[in-house]
Design a protein around this motif. Structure first.
Motif, PDB file in Angstrom:
ATOM      1  N   ILE A   1       0.852  -1.183   0.000  1.00 56.50           N
ATOM      2  CA  ILE A   1       0.000   0.000   0.000  1.00 56.50           C
ATOM      3  C   ILE A   1       0.890   1.236   0.000  1.00 56.50           C
ATOM      4  O   ILE A   1       1.757   1.382   0.867  1.00 56.50           O
ATOM      5  CB  ILE A   1      -0.918   0.020   1.242  1.00 56.50           C
ATOM      6  CG1 ILE A   1      -1.789  -1.238   1.277  1.00 56.50           C
ATOM      7  CG2 ILE A   1      -1.779   1.283   1.259  1.00 56.50           C
ATOM      8  CD1 ILE A   1      -2.554  -1.422   2.582  1.00 56.50           C
ATOM      9  N   THR A   2       0.676   2.125  -0.972  1.00 63.64           N
ATOM     10  CA  THR A   2       1.366   3.413  -0.973  1.00 63.64           C
ATOM     11  C   THR A   2       0.320   4.492  -0.737  1.00 63.64           C
ATOM     12  O   THR A   2      -0.818   4.392  -1.202  1.00 63.64           O
ATOM     13  CB  THR A   2       2.115   3.676  -2.291  1.00 63.64           C
ATOM     14  OG1 THR A   2       1.194   3.617  -3.381  1.00 63.64           O
ATOM     15  CG2 THR A   2       3.212   2.659  -2.508  1.00 63.64           C
TER      16      THR A   2
ATOM     17  N   ALA B   1      -8.723  -9.616   1.007  1.00 65.05           N
ATOM     18  CA  ALA B   1      -7.833  -8.718   0.266  1.00 65.05           C
ATOM     19  C   ALA B   1      -8.601  -7.682  -0.555  1.00 65.05           C
ATOM     20  O   ALA B   1      -8.257  -6.489  -0.535  1.00 65.05           O
ATOM     21  CB  ALA B   1      -6.893  -9.526  -0.629  1.00 65.05           C
ATOM     22  N   SER B   2      -9.629  -8.086  -1.267  1.00 61.66           N
ATOM     23  CA  SER B   2     -10.389  -7.136  -2.097  1.00 61.66           C
ATOM     24  C   SER B   2     -11.106  -6.104  -1.246  1.00 61.66           C
ATOM     25  O   SER B   2     -11.112  -4.912  -1.570  1.00 61.66           O
ATOM     26  CB  SER B   2     -11.406  -7.882  -2.968  1.00 61.66           C
ATOM     27  OG  SER B   2     -10.732  -8.669  -3.923  1.00 61.66           O
ATOM     28  N   ALA B   3     -11.703  -6.544  -0.147  1.00 60.16           N
ATOM     29  CA  ALA B   3     -12.407  -5.616   0.734  1.00 60.16           C
ATOM     30  C   ALA B   3     -11.440  -4.622   1.370  1.00 60.16           C
ATOM     31  O   ALA B   3     -11.747  -3.426   1.480  1.00 60.16           O
ATOM     32  CB  ALA B   3     -13.172  -6.379   1.811  1.00 60.16           C
ATOM     33  N   LEU B   4     -10.264  -5.100   1.769  1.00 63.18           N
ATOM     34  CA  LEU B   4      -9.258  -4.206   2.340  1.00 63.18           C
ATOM     35  C   LEU B   4      -8.812  -3.190   1.300  1.00 63.18           C
ATOM     36  O   LEU B   4      -8.694  -1.994   1.588  1.00 63.18           O
ATOM     37  CB  LEU B   4      -8.059  -4.999   2.863  1.00 63.18           C
ATOM     38  CG  LEU B   4      -6.865  -4.173   3.362  1.00 63.18           C
ATOM     39  CD1 LEU B   4      -7.268  -3.247   4.509  1.00 63.18           C
ATOM     40  CD2 LEU B   4      -5.736  -5.081   3.789  1.00 63.18           C
ATOM     41  N   THR B   5      -8.595  -3.649   0.078  1.00 68.06           N
ATOM     42  CA  THR B   5      -8.180  -2.746  -0.999  1.00 68.06           C
ATOM     43  C   THR B   5      -9.219  -1.643  -1.207  1.00 68.06           C
ATOM     44  O   THR B   5      -8.874  -0.465  -1.316  1.00 68.06           O
ATOM     45  CB  THR B   5      -7.959  -3.540  -2.304  1.00 68.06           C
ATOM     46  OG1 THR B   5      -6.907  -4.483  -2.087  1.00 68.06           O
ATOM     47  CG2 THR B   5      -7.593  -2.625  -3.456  1.00 68.06           C
ATOM     48  N   ARG B   6     -10.492  -2.009  -1.246  1.00 68.55           N
ATOM     49  CA  ARG B   6     -11.563  -1.012  -1.418  1.00 68.55           C
ATOM     50  C   ARG B   6     -11.607  -0.054  -0.224  1.00 68.55           C
ATOM     51  O   ARG B   6     -11.768   1.152  -0.381  1.00 68.55           O
ATOM     52  CB  ARG B   6     -12.916  -1.689  -1.610  1.00 68.55           C
ATOM     53  CG  ARG B   6     -13.105  -2.307  -2.980  1.00 68.55           C
ATOM     54  CD  ARG B   6     -14.545  -2.771  -3.207  1.00 68.55           C
ATOM     55  NE  ARG B   6     -15.026  -3.724  -2.204  1.00 68.55           N
ATOM     56  CZ  ARG B   6     -14.794  -5.037  -2.241  1.00 68.55           C
ATOM     57  NH1 ARG B   6     -14.096  -5.556  -3.233  1.00 68.55           N
ATOM     58  NH2 ARG B   6     -15.261  -5.828  -1.289  1.00 68.55           N
ATOM     59  N   ALA B   7     -11.474  -0.595   0.977  1.00 62.25           N
ATOM     60  CA  ALA B   7     -11.588   0.228   2.183  1.00 62.25           C
ATOM     61  C   ALA B   7     -10.457   1.249   2.294  1.00 62.25           C
ATOM     62  O   ALA B   7     -10.710   2.415   2.611  1.00 62.25           O
ATOM     63  CB  ALA B   7     -11.619  -0.660   3.432  1.00 62.25           C
TER      64      ALA B   7
ATOM     65  N   GLY C   1      -8.773   2.426  -0.142  1.00 59.12           N
ATOM     66  CA  GLY C   1      -8.962   3.343  -1.260  1.00 59.12           C
ATOM     67  C   GLY C   1      -9.995   4.416  -0.990  1.00 59.12           C
ATOM     68  O   GLY C   1      -9.988   5.462  -1.627  1.00 59.12           O
ATOM     69  N   SER C   2     -10.869   4.166  -0.021  1.00 60.92           N
ATOM     70  CA  SER C   2     -11.910   5.138   0.287  1.00 60.92           C
ATOM     71  C   SER C   2     -11.529   6.084   1.424  1.00 60.92           C
ATOM     72  O   SER C   2     -12.332   6.930   1.808  1.00 60.92           O
ATOM     73  CB  SER C   2     -13.221   4.414   0.624  1.00 60.92           C
ATOM     74  OG  SER C   2     -13.095   3.722   1.845  1.00 60.92           O
ATOM     75  N   LEU C   3     -10.322   5.965   1.963  1.00 55.88           N
ATOM     76  CA  LEU C   3      -9.897   6.885   3.015  1.00 55.88           C
ATOM     77  C   LEU C   3      -9.838   8.302   2.446  1.00 55.88           C
ATOM     78  O   LEU C   3      -9.203   8.547   1.406  1.00 55.88           O
ATOM     79  CB  LEU C   3      -8.541   6.477   3.593  1.00 55.88           C
ATOM     80  CG  LEU C   3      -8.545   5.227   4.460  1.00 55.88           C
ATOM     81  CD1 LEU C   3      -7.123   4.806   4.813  1.00 55.88           C
ATOM     82  CD2 LEU C   3      -9.362   5.448   5.722  1.00 55.88           C
ATOM     83  N   GLU C   4     -10.476   9.222   3.122  1.00 57.91           N
ATOM     84  CA  GLU C   4     -10.654  10.583   2.628  1.00 57.91           C
ATOM     85  C   GLU C   4      -9.352  11.381   2.574  1.00 57.91           C
ATOM     86  O   GLU C   4      -8.540  11.338   3.496  1.00 57.91           O
ATOM     87  CB  GLU C   4     -11.653  11.303   3.533  1.00 57.91           C
ATOM     88  CG  GLU C   4     -12.112  12.634   2.977  1.00 57.91           C
ATOM     89  CD  GLU C   4     -13.214  13.238   3.819  1.00 57.91           C
ATOM     90  OE1 GLU C   4     -13.181  14.457   3.994  1.00 57.91           O
ATOM     91  OE2 GLU C   4     -14.088  12.495   4.295  1.00 57.91           O
ATOM     92  N   GLY C   5      -9.179  12.101   1.476  1.00 56.42           N
ATOM     93  CA  GLY C   5      -8.070  13.034   1.337  1.00 56.42           C
ATOM     94  C   GLY C   5      -6.733  12.407   1.028  1.00 56.42           C
ATOM     95  O   GLY C   5      -5.709  13.073   1.120  1.00 56.42           O
TER      96      GLY C   5
ATOM     97  N   ASP D   1      -6.379   1.259  11.385  1.00 57.32           N
ATOM     98  CA  ASP D   1      -7.708   0.772  11.750  1.00 57.32           C
ATOM     99  C   ASP D   1      -8.313  -0.057  10.625  1.00 57.32           C
ATOM    100  O   ASP D   1      -8.874  -1.135  10.865  1.00 57.32           O
ATOM    101  CB  ASP D   1      -8.645   1.939  12.078  1.00 57.32           C
ATOM    102  CG  ASP D   1      -8.327   2.611  13.402  1.00 57.32           C
ATOM    103  OD1 ASP D   1      -7.551   2.043  14.196  1.00 57.32           O
ATOM    104  OD2 ASP D   1      -8.850   3.726  13.618  1.00 57.32           O
ATOM    105  N   VAL D   2      -8.206   0.430   9.400  1.00 49.57           N
ATOM    106  CA  VAL D   2      -8.770  -0.287   8.250  1.00 49.57           C
ATOM    107  C   VAL D   2      -8.063  -1.631   8.061  1.00 49.57           C
ATOM    108  O   VAL D   2      -8.705  -2.650   7.808  1.00 49.57           O
ATOM    109  CB  VAL D   2      -8.695   0.566   6.964  1.00 49.57           C
ATOM    110  CG1 VAL D   2      -9.068  -0.249   5.735  1.00 49.57           C
ATOM    111  CG2 VAL D   2      -9.597   1.787   7.084  1.00 49.57           C
ATOM    112  N   VAL D   3      -6.754  -1.639   8.201  1.00 45.52           N
ATOM    113  CA  VAL D   3      -5.995  -2.884   8.066  1.00 45.52           C
ATOM    114  C   VAL D   3      -6.472  -3.883   9.115  1.00 45.52           C
ATOM    115  O   VAL D   3      -6.767  -5.042   8.799  1.00 45.52           O
ATOM    116  CB  VAL D   3      -4.472  -2.627   8.184  1.00 45.52           C
ATOM    117  CG1 VAL D   3      -3.696  -3.930   8.317  1.00 45.52           C
ATOM    118  CG2 VAL D   3      -3.977  -1.828   6.979  1.00 45.52           C
ATOM    119  N   ALA D   4      -6.576  -3.455  10.365  1.00 48.50           N
ATOM    120  CA  ALA D   4      -6.996  -4.347  11.450  1.00 48.50           C
ATOM    121  C   ALA D   4      -8.430  -4.831  11.269  1.00 48.50           C
ATOM    122  O   ALA D   4      -8.732  -6.001  11.521  1.00 48.50           O
ATOM    123  CB  ALA D   4      -6.843  -3.644  12.794  1.00 48.50           C
ATOM    124  N   GLU D   5      -9.324  -3.947  10.818  1.00 51.66           N
ATOM    125  CA  GLU D   5     -10.731  -4.320  10.615  1.00 51.66           C
ATOM    126  C   GLU D   5     -10.897  -5.439   9.594  1.00 51.66           C
ATOM    127  O   GLU D   5     -11.896  -6.153   9.612  1.00 51.66           O
ATOM    128  CB  GLU D   5     -11.534  -3.103  10.167  1.00 51.66           C
ATOM    129  CG  GLU D   5     -11.766  -2.086  11.253  1.00 51.66           C
ATOM    130  CD  GLU D   5     -12.292  -0.757  10.719  1.00 51.66           C
ATOM    131  OE1 GLU D   5     -12.627  -0.658   9.517  1.00 51.66           O
ATOM    132  OE2 GLU D   5     -12.346   0.195  11.521  1.00 51.66           O
TER     133      GLU D   5
END
Length: 181
Positions: free
Chosen positions: A6-7, A56-62, A64-68, A22-26
């Motif tokens: 993840i970059t 993996a796909s859900a984490l990637t989407r999540a 990607g949706s982090l604001e800013g 948090d997203v990674v842990a969730e």
């Protein structure tokens, strides 16, 4: 288990790393190796995350949706997560200090590339040095040389370049480059 790289880049703000963690842990992910930094008001980083294949796909989407944040997620190829750490060869440490001018990193990295050396870490900074008549460029580099490298030839090439650039270099075997506090 999938390994994701993840970059992330964006405006620096409190809690940015925490929101990513948090997203990674969730998603059941395990934070691996990372390099994160705040530079000129921007936050930039790269992190490896091991996550169950089913998440993996859900984490990637999540993430990607982090604001800013501008975030990229790529899957690491088999064995790539270990990177050059798994390759044979010795790790070396290089410190460089000299008057700042364009091309220093280009020339040093060129010498390393010609010797088939892999840069593992590179930390640079420019610091004011009014007593020296300008700014100083400082670099710390950890690199792994192939097992068959001619260490004396590598050292000689770096010393010749240091003379050409009029910089001071220190070259030695090391476990890993230190970073500035």
């Amino acid at each position: 288990m999938a390994t994701l790289v993840i970059t992330v880049i964006g405006e620096d703000r409190p809690g940015l790393v925490s929101s990513l963690a948090d997203v990674v842990a969730e998603h059941g992910g395990s934070w691996g190796r990372s390099q994160l930094a705040q530079l000129a008001g921007k936050f930039a980083g790269i992190v490896t995350v091991d996550v169950p294949d089913a998440h993996a796909s859900a984490l990637t989407r999540a993430v990607g949706s982090l604001e800013g944040l501008d975030i990229s997620v790529q899957g690491a190829e088999d064995g790539a997560a270990a990177g050059v750490e798994g390759e044979a060869g010795e790790t070396f440490h290089l410190d460089l200090v000299g008057h700042d001018h364009p091309g220093i990193v280009q020339q040093v990295s060129g010498v390393l590339a010609r010797q088939k050396v892999s840069v593992e870490a590179l930390d640079t900074r420019v610091v004011p040095a009014p007593q020296a008549g300008g700014d100083l460029f400082e670099a710390r580099c950890a690199f792994r040389a192939p097992a068959d490298v001619d260490v004396e030839a590598l050292k000689q090439a770096l010393e010749e370049l240091a003379q050409e650039l009029q910089v001071d270099v220190t070259f030695d075997a090391a476990d890993q480059a230190a970073v500035w506090e």
